[in-house]
Design an enzyme around this catalytic site. Structure first.
Site, PDB file in Angstrom:
ATOM      1  N   TYR A 106       4.899  -8.174  16.171  1.00 19.81           N
ATOM      2  CA  TYR A 106       5.169  -7.100  15.201  1.00 19.81           C
ATOM      3  C   TYR A 106       5.942  -5.961  15.865  1.00 19.81           C
ATOM      4  CZ  TYR A 106       4.267  -3.583  11.564  1.00 19.81           C
ATOM      5  OH  TYR A 106       4.397  -2.621  10.584  1.00 19.81           O
ATOM      6  N   PHE A 110       0.832  -1.212   0.000  1.00 21.46           N
ATOM      7  CA  PHE A 110       0.000   0.000   0.000  1.00 21.46           C
ATOM      8  C   PHE A 110       0.871   1.269   0.000  1.00 21.46           C
ATOM      9  CE2 PHE A 110      -2.268   2.805   3.298  1.00 21.46           C
ATOM     10  CZ  PHE A 110      -2.818   3.628   2.322  1.00 21.46           C
ATOM     11  N   ILE A 111       1.723   1.420   1.006  1.00 19.87           N
ATOM     12  CA  ILE A 111       2.535   2.648   1.080  1.00 19.87           C
ATOM     13  C   ILE A 111       3.642   2.608   0.020  1.00 19.87           C
ATOM     14  CG2 ILE A 111       3.929   4.145   2.566  1.00 19.87           C
ATOM     15  CD1 ILE A 111       2.438   3.027   4.989  1.00 19.87           C
ATOM     16  N   ASP A 120       9.381  -6.620  -4.915  1.00 21.90           N
ATOM     17  CA  ASP A 120       8.265  -7.188  -4.131  1.00 21.90           C
ATOM     18  C   ASP A 120       8.080  -8.637  -4.553  1.00 21.90           C
ATOM     19  OD1 ASP A 120       5.587  -5.498  -2.694  1.00 21.90           O
ATOM     20  OD2 ASP A 120       5.551  -7.682  -2.957  1.00 21.90           O
TER      21      ASP A 120
END
Ligand code: UDP
Length: 321
Positions: free
Chosen positions: A149, A11-12, A31
């Site tokens: 995380y 997304f970012i 990616d």
């Protein structure tokens, strides 16, 4: 300038690639499409200044070759999404710490600058609001997978700052609840796009617990501006920055605001945490950034109000869901 963006189809990452190319830079986007989606980069397809590499950051040879080519690395690749932390904590640590450590080592050896995408999650359940960059981090036990995380990004920040001491040029940015077009609408996505997707598909918006927990939702365009400033200002090197929005919004208020700006007569239901995340979850009650450091060094000031950002997001998703 030449840039490598890891997590380019995220997304970012995808917004960042587009803005860097628009500003006249040459960008290599890496990616492995495990969470990333190639559609996010459609606008850059065949662009002479953009090249997509379908590979994992764990592939040492590919990573080294790419780092050699560029001036600056934006390290955005990570396992993200709260539901993923509770499902695959070991993968979170592997990608966010092990592979990231290798990237810092290569950047250090090859003398390239790194902008590391960290998270507001690192503050954990500290309740001294707002969070400034050198505030304490407070986590729950390792038996609660949610903390994997925060721990992973915290460890990576230590690694990064360790390399900074040895001479690596690096900047750490901590994002606060970013939303906007192309964000993940699945169960692994953030709350804004989950609600938007639920509303536009005629489902009730599922507010967890009583919805009194708060976040500061930040529109993607503000985040990209801050991220680019972090990479371009020499005075930012070696520092950590919060990038977020100053307005604190409860999750219930978020759902109500989405209803208001959409003009849709949708429903809100309350869902127990356990039903969505299982047992290994603990929520963060409040999360608010102190933005003074970002204001001072990056000239960062988020301009987009929650209402405007939600309108833009709803309009974009309306044509797509
Ligand atoms: N949340 C919610 N409904 C959903 C998804 C999330 O009420 O369908 C809540 C979640 O429990 C948390 C907040 O929204 O309190 C933000 O969750 P998100 O997954 O966006 O990320 P976080 O800020 O926790 O990292």
């Amino acid at each position: 300038m030449k840039y490598l963006v890891t997590g380019a189809a995220g997304f970012i990452g995808s917004h960042l690639c587009k803005e860097l190319v628009t500003r006249g830079n040459k960008v290599w986007g890496l990616d492995n499409l495990s969470q990333g989606k190639i559609e996010r980069l459609q606008e850059l397809e065949d662009h002479p200044d953009f090249q997509f590499i379908d590979s994992c950051i764990s592939d040492d040879e590919v990573l080294e070759e790419l780092i050699n080519k560029v001036d600056i690395i934006y390290h955005m690749a990570a396992v993200v999404g709260v539901k993923r932390y509770v499902e695959k904590p070991e993968r979170v640590i592997d990608v966010n710490v092990r592979f990231t450590s290798r990237l810092f080592e290569l950047a250090y050896q090859l003398d390239k600058k790194v902008i590391f995408a960290s998270t507001s999650e690192v503050y954990g359940k500290n309740n001294s609001i707002p969070f400034s960059e050198d505030d304490n981090r407070i986590y729950g036990p390792s038996t609660t997978d949610r903390w994997s995380y925060a721990i992973s990004k915290s460890a990576a920040e230590h690694l990064c700052l360790g390399y900074v001491k040895k001479g690596l040029k690096a900047v750490i940015i901590r994002y606060f609840n970013v939303y906007g077009p192309y964000a993940d609408t699945s169960a692994y996505g953030g709350v804004v796009t989950r609600f938007v997707n639920q509303l536009l598909t005629n489902k009730p918006m599922t507010v967890h617990n009583d919805g009194s927990q708060t976040r500061c939702f930040t529109y993607i365009d503000d985040i990209i501006k801050g991220t680019i400033e972090a990479g371009s200002r020499p005075e930012a090197e070696g520092k950590v920055f919060n990038l977020g929005h100053h307005r604190e919004t409860s999750i219930l208020e978020l759902a109500e605001t989405i209803l208001k700006v959409s003009g849709i007569n949708g429903d809100i239901v309350f869902q127990p945490y356990k039903e969505f995340y299982g047992n290994s979850y603990e929520d963060i009650t409040r999360r608010v950034p102190d933005l003074s450091e970002a204001r001072k060094i990056l000239d960062y000031d988020p301009e987009i109000t929650l209402e405007d950002g939600l309108k833009k997001t709803l309009n974009w998703y309306k044509d797509r869901v």
